[in-house]
Design an enzyme around this catalytic site. Structure first.
Site, PDB file in Angstrom:
ATOM      1  N   LYS A  70      -4.529  33.011 -54.262  1.00 20.55           N
ATOM      2  CA  LYS A  70      -5.395  31.936 -53.777  1.00 20.55           C
ATOM      3  C   LYS A  70      -6.832  32.256 -54.168  1.00 20.55           C
ATOM      4  O   LYS A  70      -7.515  33.052 -53.530  1.00 20.55           O
ATOM      5  CB  LYS A  70      -5.314  31.776 -52.254  1.00 20.55           C
ATOM      6  CG  LYS A  70      -5.977  30.449 -51.792  1.00 20.55           C
ATOM      7  CD  LYS A  70      -6.561  30.520 -50.416  1.00 20.55           C
ATOM      8  CE  LYS A  70      -7.929  31.147 -50.403  1.00 20.55           C
ATOM      9  NZ  LYS A  70      -8.968  30.324 -51.092  1.00 20.55           N
ATOM     10  N   GLU A 130     -11.163  44.596 -49.375  1.00 21.62           N
ATOM     11  CA  GLU A 130     -12.472  44.932 -49.945  1.00 21.62           C
ATOM     12  C   GLU A 130     -13.445  43.946 -49.330  1.00 21.62           C
ATOM     13  O   GLU A 130     -13.518  42.790 -49.743  1.00 21.62           O
ATOM     14  CB  GLU A 130     -12.425  44.837 -51.471  1.00 21.62           C
ATOM     15  CG  GLU A 130     -13.579  45.566 -52.157  1.00 21.62           C
ATOM     16  CD  GLU A 130     -14.854  44.757 -52.183  1.00 21.62           C
ATOM     17  OE1 GLU A 130     -15.730  45.016 -51.317  1.00 21.62           O
ATOM     18  OE2 GLU A 130     -14.980  43.890 -53.042  1.00 21.62           O
ATOM     19  N   CYS A 132     -21.176  42.501 -53.972  1.00 17.11           N
ATOM     20  CA  CYS A 132     -20.958  43.295 -52.764  1.00 17.11           C
ATOM     21  C   CYS A 132     -21.602  44.673 -52.856  1.00 17.11           C
ATOM     22  O   CYS A 132     -21.888  45.294 -51.823  1.00 17.11           O
ATOM     23  CB  CYS A 132     -19.468  43.425 -52.482  1.00 17.11           C
ATOM     24  SG  CYS A 132     -18.510  44.118 -53.843  1.00 17.11           S
ATOM     25  N   GLU A 155     -25.600  41.518 -44.947  1.00 13.56           N
ATOM     26  CA  GLU A 155     -25.495  41.471 -46.398  1.00 13.56           C
ATOM     27  C   GLU A 155     -26.272  40.258 -46.907  1.00 13.56           C
ATOM     28  O   GLU A 155     -25.970  39.120 -46.543  1.00 13.56           O
ATOM     29  CB  GLU A 155     -24.023  41.371 -46.805  1.00 13.56           C
ATOM     30  CG  GLU A 155     -23.786  41.512 -48.282  1.00 13.56           C
ATOM     31  CD  GLU A 155     -22.303  41.594 -48.608  1.00 13.56           C
ATOM     32  OE1 GLU A 155     -21.961  42.292 -49.576  1.00 13.56           O
ATOM     33  OE2 GLU A 155     -21.492  40.967 -47.902  1.00 13.56           O
TER      34      GLU A 155
END
Length: 596
Positions: A262, A337, A371, A468
């Site tokens: 997906k 992750e 990331c 983040e």
């Protein structure tokens, strides 16, 4: 050796080579100028000498369009790129189930946008639970035959897939730019990263060795076999729409697993193109399936099905936690992750030229939407002023624009939600005392373009120190001692990447070991390569992707105990003795025949 792309062109004043030869059509220049002078330190001046100009407020970036028709040319470049993708047969807008391209069962579609223009570039099948269930069934049916192939047989088929990725690098790179917005040079680099991952996977699985455990009893032997786990549900994000797809599916498939993928609904086209090339390479139907659309329903189908034996996810911590909780229902293997909030520690003895170059290359890649992007720039007070001056110079060389424009090295943010997040983090920091040294607002190009930004006087109580950022914002904070820097770096819930810049070898080892993260760059920006394990600790994830360690997420260790080992060996000895006797009789008979 893993292929390592060179992203140094992101950092310095020398313009990159023309991209027209790379992308295959004419490109048009969007040049950036700045109102304020550069604040160099070549003359030996300190930050104090430039305090008036530095305190004059944010440095405003202006875009000078080469002529009045440039906007139309930008659109035409995107159209030319889309035409090339279509001509290559790589524009797929249906899901892939059991080797067949299929519309959503209810006929619904969703729109995919070019973030640089906000134009609709495709209408893609909007699938849900029923399609996901059928894809899972298809993958489950294909598993029995795919897993029984030898690693070498699977590798040969996947080698053809690799060759097709390489041969379509240009079109795939353009497709990435169209749906994700990054500069086309970065799109081309991403294709090569994906190809490198695929090549590593198809080769490394041949070395997936088992083991023999030393016996505890004379008549017993124990063997460890590695076997594929089964059907894998893979969920990938939008920031690396091809590389992260290949990262997940290639290693799983090489191990003998089948996959239901997906991709992100923001960037599904690259994943669909990759799946199309897999079919062309001869990957059997059902081994790789692709569904996208109503993400919660597809995710729930993955979690509820006992046929799905592993979940591999890259995305936010919040969604990762929900998947972990759901996977517990059927006790699936999980590989997560998740997010990061990387610290970058710059000590007094750091080589500033090396530091700025490396920091720029990793921070502004993909407009900071990465990331492992360094967010919290911790600078020791003795070098702080010089570093700020050098960093400001480097940031001023960045060119913001559409991905197909020549010389651009920062594109738009992916959508309005991403833009609003960056804006809110900067506004919160300023309200709590941070100062905007460069940028700090939307770019004059409009839409979701945001200026490259430097914030100074940042403190740990600001949201961007604990969130983040996922945008082109550098948040600078001073520290005095090594112990303080380590405390600031580790004082968060995430632990994906970290960076250290120092000329002291002992400090390199000491701080690298003290940082609570899965990846550490020492005097270098981290460029993930296929041969290295990628992943974090704390709330940044579970498991590792890539390298020989990545095989573990898709394989089970099975122990086989061979009992009555001594009896079996005695039986073999008796059989060998019988064979020797028969052979002696045959030889003797033959020799007697010759003599007579």
């Amino acid at each position: 050796m893993g292929w390592r792309p060179d992203f140094d062109f992101l950092a310095f004043p020398t313009p990159p080579p023309p991209l027209s030869s790379t992308v295959g059509f004419s490109l048009h220049v969007v040049r950036m100028t700045q109102r304020h002078q550069n604040h160099g330190n070549e003359d030996g001046h300190s930050m104090e000498d430039h305090k008036d100009s530095l305190s004059a407020g944010p440095h405003t970036f202006y875009v000078t369009i080469s002529d009045s028709t440039c906007a139309n040319r930008i659109s035409m470049d995107a159209k030319s790129a889309m035409a090339r993708v279509k001509n290559a047969g790589l524009l797929r807008m249906q899901g892939l189930i059991g080797g067949k391209w299929m519309n959503a069962y209810d006929g619904n579609t969703f729109e995919v946008y070019n973030p640089a223009t906000n134009e609709v570039i495709a209408n893609v099948a909007c699938m849900g639970k029923q399609e996901a269930d059928d894809a899972i069934a298809s993958a489950h049916a294909a598993f029995s035959s795919w897993s029984k192939l030898t690693a070498n047989e699977r590798s040969k088929l996947m080698r053809k897939w690799y060759d097709l990725l390489i041969s379509h690098q240009t079109e795939l790179g353009q497709l990435i730019t169209l749906e994700q917005g990054k500069p086309v040079a970065e799109g081309q680099a991403e294709v090569m990263i994906a190809a490198d991952i695929l090549e590593f996977s198809l080769e490394e699985v041949k070395r997936s060795y088992g083991d023999i455990i030393p016996q505890t009893q004379v008549d017993r032997r124990m063997f460890v076999l590695k076997q594929p786990v089964g059907v894998v549900g893979a969920i990938t994000p939008w920031n690396l729409p091809l590389a992260l797809v290949i990262q997940k599916v290639s290693l799983a498939m090489a191990c003998g697993c089948t996959v239901v993928l997906k991709p992100s609904e923001l960037t599904p086209l690259s994943a669909l193109a990759a799946a199309d090339l897999a079919l062309q390479a001869g990957i059997p139907p059902g081994v790789l399936n692709v569904v996208m659309g109503i993400a919660p329903k597809i995710g729930d189908a993955f979690l509820a099905s006992p046929k799905v034996r592993a979940i591999s996810f890259t995305g936010s911590i919040a969604v990762g936690k929900m998947l972990l909780a759901g996977a517990a229902q059927t006790v699936k293997k999980t590989s997560m992750e998740l997010g990061g909030n990387a610290p970058c520690i710059i000590f007094d003895d750091a080589d500033l030229e090396v530091t700025v170059k490396a920091l720029m290359s990793v921070k502004f890649f993909n407009s900071g939407q990465l990331c492992i992007s360094p967010n919290r720039i911790l600078v020791q007070e003795g070098v702080y002023e010089k570093f700020v001056i050098a960093l400001t110079e480097a940031v001023h060389t960045l060119r913001v624009g559409h991905g197909f424009d020549e010389g651009v090295n920062q594109g738009p943010l992916i959508n309005k939600a991403a833009l609003h997040k960056v804006e809110s983090l900067v506004e919160d920091a300023v309200s709590k005392g941070a100062k905007v040294l460069v940028g700090g607002k939307r770019h004059s190009l409009g839409l979701t373009f945001y200026e490259p930004t430097i914030l100074v006087d940042v403190t740990s109580d600001m949201l961007l120190s604990r969130t983040e950022i996922f945008g082109p914002v550098l948040a600078l904070q001073q520290f005095k001692t090594e112990e303080e820097a380590i405390h600031l770096a580790n004082d968060i819930n995430e632990g994906l990447a970290g960076y250290i810049y120092t000329e002291n070898l002992q400090r390199c080892w000491r701080v690298a070991e003290a940082l609570e993260c899965g990846l550490v760059g020492v005097n270098d920006g981290i460029t993930p390569v296929a041969i290295a394990p990628f992943g974090g600790c704390k709330q940044s994830g579970i498991g590792r992707e890539g390298s020989k360690y990545g095989l573990d997420d898709f394989m089970e260790n099975k122990i086989s105990v061979l009992g009555k080992y001594g009896v079996i060996l005695q039986g073999l000895d008796d059989l060998m003795e019988e064979l020797r006797n028969k052979l002696l009789i045959m030889v003797s008979t033959f020799l007697l025949t010759l003599i007579n």
